[in-house]
Design an enzyme around this catalytic site. Sequence first.
Site, PDB file in Angstrom:
ATOM      1  N   ASP A   1      -0.074   4.861   1.552  1.00 45.61           N
ATOM      2  CA  ASP A   1      -0.196   5.684   2.758  1.00 45.61           C
ATOM      3  C   ASP A   1       0.056   4.863   4.012  1.00 45.61           C
ATOM      4  O   ASP A   1      -0.542   3.812   4.218  1.00 45.61           O
ATOM      5  CB  ASP A   1      -1.590   6.315   2.825  1.00 45.61           C
ATOM      6  CG  ASP A   1      -1.839   7.267   1.666  1.00 45.61           C
ATOM      7  OD1 ASP A   1      -1.094   8.241   1.538  1.00 45.61           O
ATOM      8  OD2 ASP A   1      -2.777   7.006   0.882  1.00 45.61           O
TER       9      ASP A   1
ATOM     10  N   LYS B   1     -18.788  12.499   9.018  1.00 43.04           N
ATOM     11  CA  LYS B   1     -18.318  11.521   8.036  1.00 43.04           C
ATOM     12  C   LYS B   1     -18.264  12.128   6.642  1.00 43.04           C
ATOM     13  O   LYS B   1     -17.290  11.926   5.888  1.00 43.04           O
ATOM     14  CB  LYS B   1     -19.241  10.304   8.055  1.00 43.04           C
ATOM     15  CG  LYS B   1     -18.871   9.214   7.070  1.00 43.04           C
ATOM     16  CD  LYS B   1     -19.861   8.061   7.147  1.00 43.04           C
ATOM     17  CE  LYS B   1     -19.541   6.989   6.121  1.00 43.04           C
ATOM     18  NZ  LYS B   1     -20.534   5.872   6.172  1.00 43.04           N
TER      19      LYS B   1
ATOM     20  N   ASP C   1       0.869  -1.168   0.000  1.00 47.87           N
ATOM     21  CA  ASP C   1       0.000   0.000   0.000  1.00 47.87           C
ATOM     22  C   ASP C   1       0.916   1.231   0.000  1.00 47.87           C
ATOM     23  O   ASP C   1       2.134   1.108   0.158  1.00 47.87           O
ATOM     24  CB  ASP C   1      -0.904  -0.040   1.228  1.00 47.87           C
ATOM     25  CG  ASP C   1      -1.898   1.110   1.272  1.00 47.87           C
ATOM     26  OD1 ASP C   1      -2.291   1.600   0.195  1.00 47.87           O
ATOM     27  OD2 ASP C   1      -2.262   1.527   2.380  1.00 47.87           O
TER      28      ASP C   1
ATOM     29  N   ASP D   1      -1.486  -0.893   6.088  1.00 48.28           N
ATOM     30  CA  ASP D   1      -1.748  -0.440   7.458  1.00 48.28           C
ATOM     31  C   ASP D   1      -3.186  -0.697   7.895  1.00 48.28           C
ATOM     32  O   ASP D   1      -3.471  -0.691   9.096  1.00 48.28           O
ATOM     33  CB  ASP D   1      -1.449   1.051   7.593  1.00 48.28           C
ATOM     34  CG  ASP D   1      -2.429   1.900   6.789  1.00 48.28           C
ATOM     35  OD1 ASP D   1      -2.337   1.884   5.547  1.00 48.28           O
ATOM     36  OD2 ASP D   1      -3.290   2.565   7.393  1.00 48.28           O
TER      37      ASP D   1
ATOM     38  N   ARG E   1     -14.980  12.840   4.332  1.00 45.74           N
ATOM     39  CA  ARG E   1     -14.949  12.287   2.978  1.00 45.74           C
ATOM     40  C   ARG E   1     -14.599  13.371   1.960  1.00 45.74           C
ATOM     41  O   ARG E   1     -13.812  13.145   1.032  1.00 45.74           O
ATOM     42  CB  ARG E   1     -16.305  11.671   2.638  1.00 45.74           C
ATOM     43  CG  ARG E   1     -16.355  10.970   1.277  1.00 45.74           C
ATOM     44  CD  ARG E   1     -17.780  10.726   0.862  1.00 45.74           C
ATOM     45  NE  ARG E   1     -18.499  11.988   0.698  1.00 45.74           N
ATOM     46  CZ  ARG E   1     -19.812  12.091   0.636  1.00 45.74           C
ATOM     47  NH1 ARG E   1     -20.575  11.016   0.761  1.00 45.74           N
ATOM     48  NH2 ARG E   1     -20.393  13.271   0.477  1.00 45.74           N
ATOM     49  N   ASP E   2     -15.176  14.558   2.138  1.00 41.04           N
ATOM     50  CA  ASP E   2     -14.883  15.653   1.210  1.00 41.04           C
ATOM     51  C   ASP E   2     -13.411  16.049   1.242  1.00 41.04           C
ATOM     52  O   ASP E   2     -12.841  16.427   0.216  1.00 41.04           O
ATOM     53  CB  ASP E   2     -15.748  16.873   1.537  1.00 41.04           C
ATOM     54  CG  ASP E   2     -17.211  16.673   1.145  1.00 41.04           C
ATOM     55  OD1 ASP E   2     -17.498  15.694   0.417  1.00 41.04           O
ATOM     56  OD2 ASP E   2     -18.053  17.491   1.562  1.00 41.04           O
ATOM     57  N   VAL E   3     -12.806  15.975   2.419  1.00 42.58           N
ATOM     58  CA  VAL E   3     -11.380  16.310   2.535  1.00 42.58           C
ATOM     59  C   VAL E   3     -10.558  15.415   1.613  1.00 42.58           C
ATOM     60  O   VAL E   3      -9.597  15.861   0.977  1.00 42.58           O
ATOM     61  CB  VAL E   3     -10.906  16.169   3.991  1.00 42.58           C
ATOM     62  CG1 VAL E   3      -9.394  16.356   4.083  1.00 42.58           C
ATOM     63  CG2 VAL E   3     -11.613  17.180   4.886  1.00 42.58           C
ATOM     64  N   HIS E   4     -10.957  14.157   1.516  1.00 46.10           N
ATOM     65  CA  HIS E   4     -10.221  13.205   0.681  1.00 46.10           C
ATOM     66  C   HIS E   4     -10.717  13.220  -0.771  1.00 46.10           C
ATOM     67  O   HIS E   4      -9.926  13.405  -1.700  1.00 46.10           O
ATOM     68  CB  HIS E   4     -10.365  11.792   1.258  1.00 46.10           C
ATOM     69  CG  HIS E   4      -9.702  11.595   2.590  1.00 46.10           C
ATOM     70  ND1 HIS E   4      -8.392  11.213   2.705  1.00 46.10           N
ATOM     71  CD2 HIS E   4     -10.172  11.753   3.851  1.00 46.10           C
ATOM     72  CE1 HIS E   4      -8.068  11.121   3.985  1.00 46.10           C
ATOM     73  NE2 HIS E   4      -9.137  11.439   4.709  1.00 46.10           N
TER      74      HIS E   4
END
Length: 568
Positions: free
Chosen positions: A121, A268, A119, A406, A272-275
């Site tokens: 991150d 939540k 992975d 992770d 989600r918007d941050v990502h």
Amino acid sequence: MTTRTLASWVARRGFLSWTDTPSPPPLGRSGRAWLPVTRSVCGSPCLQPWSRRRTAAAPALPRAPYTDSAAGTRSYLWALYNETKKDLSFPGRSNYLNPDGIFANNEVCLSDIEIYGFDYDYTLAFYSNNLHTLIFNTAREILIKQHNYPDDLRSYDYNPNFVIRGLHYDVQKGIVMKIDAFHYMQLGTVYRGLNPVPDEQVVELYEGTHVPLEHMSDFYGKSSHGFAMKQFMDIFSLPELTLLSCVNDYFIKQNIDFEPVYVYKDVKEAIRDVHVKGLLYRAVEQDIEKYLSLEEKTGAVLGRLINSGKKVFLITNSPFSFVDKGMQYIVGKDWRDLFDIIIVQADKPEFFNDKRRPFRRVNQKDKLHWDKINKLEKGQIYKQGNLYEFLKLTGWIGSKVLYFGDHIYSDLADLTLKHGWRTGAIVPELRSEIKTMNTEEYSQVVVWLQGLTGLLERVQEYEDAESRMLLQEWIGERNRLRELTKTIFNPQFGSIFRTHHNPTYFSRRLSRFADIYMASLSCILNYNLHNTFYPRRTPLQHEAALWLDQPCGSSLKATHVEGMAQIE
């Protein structure tokens, strides 16, 4: 609580005085203020301390000498108490665990591994604490500006030391808690907002401390399909859980009536918007040095594998531009030459389960191609796809593949259960927890806790009133010792691996889905690529310890230096 604070506290309470108690403490002292709600002290057998562990069942407890007074029995029990302390055996520094070791749940021989997958991150790339602060602050602003939450929420800053990974959140009640492997809440780790819920109230709310299976989160830790709980397993989820706690805390302190379900959904959505909207990716790419850490030796690990003739691939949910910028910073501009296959925006765990999604080729500017993918080529970048097609195109099947990630659920669970790959979990918290366990103060408290538990188990047959009062006093001391072993890791929730003596729910899933686990990929550099990782044979509850629990190796690079495993 720091180890220095712990040392002064236990010394002040007299827990670490290994000489005889000059006279029995008076009955009814503050030591009797034990927790009103606790699981039975005699629920399961207790192993003897290291060198004192027996190879057969312990002999029956001698009867107290004949006496016609309660004081005589009490003096006899205190003599047993002091004798137990004198007989304890403690590990030296050579017995400590290596924080950079690799630990095995299942036997893995690296000689059998031909292909290594990763992975991105928190596996190839590690981040500074600034990243979680960024996620928290950005999501908080989304709540205020887009969901009309109060401006006063800006008074809450991100606290990296409040929650830990693996906690459960009751969506209906707005309560965060730590649950053990048997679905029991650990009292003292149940919080509403930023404050603990009293034990009596917890028992009243949940009609006990057990969480039924139908209330737990689904297979991937999510609150869906009617499940009341959400488990926060991702390292990226720590800012989300902290923000949830802060919002709940604000409404509670302001006496504002609110619906916890909607607060959970709004937080939540903000996270989600941050990502999803790229806010996180753009911020990191614009200030890479602020957010990415260079402490781990990712480039050296990849180079060693490639020089040993191993195949290497990457499967990540992150977009290519984000990964490219990070890997150039961590490894170098030619990082793509190290990987045989690169897959971005894979959308794990769906990548491991949905057979319908084909691979799509992407260029370096994130532009998509329309051509059909009949083979996965080195130097190319692919998006989405699915593992079934991946296995068909590569032939990389079974236990010759070792994949690191992770997230225990999204990265490892399906690979273990459905596809037979070997799995390695990256648990960054492991390094600091082992360093804490390696302190003399912690090991002494745990040894005496185990010794006192064994003593209580043996003397519980004394049923006269004076003896029962004394035993309750010792139970109070045991509860305080248990609290110390919690707060030394995290004042609110303790270790991510234990709820007092039981493994946490997080630890249970780790042992099921990860063949091996370690603090970072850099730990691989401490071993040769022919090394076999052996899980230690620890006795089951009905087994006597007929063997010495020795480490698999003798150098400082070994997982255990010697014997420290007996503490836990």
